[in-house]
Design an enzyme around this catalytic site. Structure first.
Site, PDB file in Angstrom:
ATOM      1  N   CYS A 208       0.761  -1.359   0.330  1.00 42.78           N
ATOM      2  CA  CYS A 208       0.326  -0.167  -0.325  1.00 42.78           C
ATOM      3  C   CYS A 208       1.064   1.477  -0.260  1.00 42.78           C
ATOM      4  CB  CYS A 208      -0.734  -0.157   1.010  1.00 42.78           C
ATOM      5  SG  CYS A 208      -2.101   1.622   1.886  1.00 42.78           S
TER       6      CYS A 208
ATOM      7  N   SER B 113       0.262   3.771   2.032  1.00 45.85           N
ATOM      8  CA  SER B 113       0.850   4.132   3.086  1.00 45.85           C
ATOM      9  C   SER B 113       2.263   3.210   3.670  1.00 45.85           C
ATOM     10  CB  SER B 113      -0.214   3.892   4.192  1.00 45.85           C
ATOM     11  OG  SER B 113      -1.349   4.473   4.076  1.00 45.85           O
TER      12      SER B 113
ATOM     13  N   HIS C  35       5.299   5.814   2.515  1.00 50.01           N
ATOM     14  CA  HIS C  35       5.321   6.650   3.333  1.00 50.01           C
ATOM     15  C   HIS C  35       5.921   6.395   4.783  1.00 50.01           C
ATOM     16  CE1 HIS C  35       2.603   8.813   1.021  1.00 50.01           C
ATOM     17  NE2 HIS C  35       1.019   8.293   1.757  1.00 50.01           N
TER      18      HIS C  35
END
Length: 376
Positions: free
Chosen positions: A47, A49, A52
Site C-alpha cells: 500500500c 502508506s 510513506h
C-alpha cells in the site's frame, strides 16, 4: 503447533532508517504474551502508506521497523486468555483495532479505537515491548500488524477471524486498501443511487472507491488521474468518464463543475496532496456536496482553503479504513467477496515472491501496478 511457546526465526523486510530500501533479514519473533496472537502471514500486499513509512513521512513511526499492514494469514499460536481465535484459523490482522471497551468502540457510528496509532502509538505492543528482534536489536512493530514478516504478533483485538474458504492471496487487500476505498463510498459518503461522483487518484484505494460508488448505484462516476494508463481499469470497475487534468488549461474543479452543472454530489481525494484536496472539495456541489478525504498527507502538512467553500454548505470529511468497525465488519466484507458481490481481484496486477518486495515498490513508484501481492 510444534512452534508454540518458542521463538521463531523467519524472514522479514526491515526498514532500518527512513529513505532506505527495505532490507531482507532473518528476525526472531517471540511467542505471544497474554491476550496476543502469533500469525503466520501467507500473503501481504503493498500500500502507498507503506511507502510513506519508508520515506519517514507517516507520523510517530519509529525505526528500525517492519512495515506492511495489508496481510492475511493463519493463527500459529495464541497467548493466555485469547478466546476470539484459535490456532489454524484464517485471519486478517487489523491496522485499526477494535478493543470493544473505549468510547469510540461503544459508539455505533464510530469505527475508531482509543488504541489506534493516532491516539496511542502502535510501535510497541501494549506492554511497551517488541516481539521482534534482529541482530541483537529490538525492531519496532508498525500499527501492530507488520505484515512484511513471515510471522507477526498482534493483540487479539487487532485480528479478525475470516471464513475458512477465503483465498488469503486475494483477501489480504481487505486489511486496508479495498476496505478503505469501498467503505469511503458506501459508509462515509453514503453515496445515493442516481448521484454523481468524482474520484481523484486511481490507485488501489481510488479504484475501490469507484467500485463502492458503483455498488451504491451512482449514475455517473468521473475518474480523475494524470496517468491515463489507469483509465481502462477504472472503466472496467464502473467509471463512466475518465479525465486527465493535464489535458485542460483551466483548474480541474472548473472542468468538473461544467461537466455536471453544479459540481458532483460526492468527491473523493485518494492521493494525499494538498492541491488535490482543495480541488476535490471545490468540485462538489457548493450547497449539498460531500467531499471525503481518503489520501494520507505527509506528516506536518497544512492545507489552506477559502472558507467560503464550506460556508455555502459543503461537507468535508475524513475516513479511516472506510468507516468499517474492523473486527465486526472485515469478516462480513470477506463473506460478501465469497458471495461475489464485488470483484476486488481486479485490483491485483502483480504477484511476486516476498523476496522481491523492493521490486514491488518500484512497480508502485513507476505507476505500473495497482496492487502487488507478495507471497511467502
Amino acid at each position: 503447533m510444534a512452534t508454540a511457546g518458542k521463538v521463531i526465526r523467519c524472514r522479514a523486510a526491515v526498514a532500518w532508517a527512513p529513505g532506505k530500501p527495505l532490507s531482507l533479514e532473518e528476525v526472531e519473533v517471540a511467542p505471544p504474551k497474554a491476550g496476543e496472537v502469533r500469525i503466520k502471514i501467507v500473503a501481504t500486499s503493498i500500500c502507498l502508506s507503506d511507502d510513506h513509512v519508508l520515506k519517514g513521512s507517516l507520523p510517530n513511526v519509529e525505526f528500525p521497523v517492519i512495515p506492511g499492514h495489508e496481510g492475511a494469514g493463519i493463527v500459529e499460536s495464541i497467548g493466555e486468555g485469547v478466546t476470539s481465535v484459535k490456532p489454524g484459523d484464517k485471519v486478517i490482522p487489523l491496522c485499526i483495532p477494535q478493543c470493544g471497551e473505549c468510547s469510540f468502540c461503544r459508539n455505533p457510528e464510530s469505527n475508531f479505537c482509543q488504541k489506534f496509532h493516532f491516539s496511542e502509538t502502535q510501535n510497541l505492543m501494549p506492554d511497551k515491548t517488541s516481539r521482534f528482534s534482529c541482530k541483537g536489536k529490538q525492531i519496532h512493530h508498525f500499527l501492530w500488524v507488520s505484515t512484511f514478516a513471515e510471522y507477526t504478533v498482534v493483540p487479539q483485538y487487532a485480528v479478525a477471524k475470516i471464513d475458512a474458504a477465503a483465498p488469503l492471496d486475494k483477501v489480504c487487500l481487505f486489511g486496508c486498501g479495498f476496505s478503505t476505498g469501498y467503505g469511503a463510498a458506501v459508509n462515509t459518503a453514503k453515496v445515493k443511487p442516481g448521484s454523481t461522483c468524482a474520484v481523484f487518484g486511481l490507485g488501489g484505494v481510488g479504484l475501490s472507491v469507484v467500485m463502492g460508488c458503483k455498488a451504491a448505484g451512482a449514475s455517473r462516476i468521473i475518474a480523475v488521474d494524470i496517468n491515463k494508463d489507469k483509465f481502462a481499469k477504472a472503466q472496467q470497475l464502473g467509471a463512466t468518464d475518465c479525465i486527465n487534468p493535464r489535458d485542460f488549461k483551466k483548474p480541474i474543479q472548473e472542468v468538473l463543475t461544467e461537466m455536471t452543472g453544479q459540481g458532483v454530489d460526492y468527491s473523493f481525494e485518494v492521493i494525499g496532496h494538498a492541491d488535490t484536496m482543495i480541488a476535490a472539495l471545490a468540485s462538489c456541489n457548493m450547497s449539498t456536496g460531500i467531499c471525503v478525504m481518503v489520501g494520507v498527507l505527509d506528516s506536518g502538512s497544512k492545507i489552506s482553503i477559502d472558507p467560503t467553500l464550506l460556508l455555502t454548505g459543503r461537507t468535508w470529511k475524513g475516513t479511516m479504513l472506510g468507516g468499517w468497525k474492523s473486527r465486526d465488519c472485515i469478516p462480513k466484507l470477506v463473506s460478501s467477496y465469497l458471495e461475489k458481490k464485488f470483484n476486488s481481484d481486479l485490483l491485483i496486477t502483480h504477484t511476486l515472491p516476498f523476496a522481491k518486495v523492493n521490486e514491488g515498490f518500484e512497480l508502485l513508484h513507476a505507476g505500473k501496478s495497482i496492487r502487488t501481492v507478495l507471497l511467502f
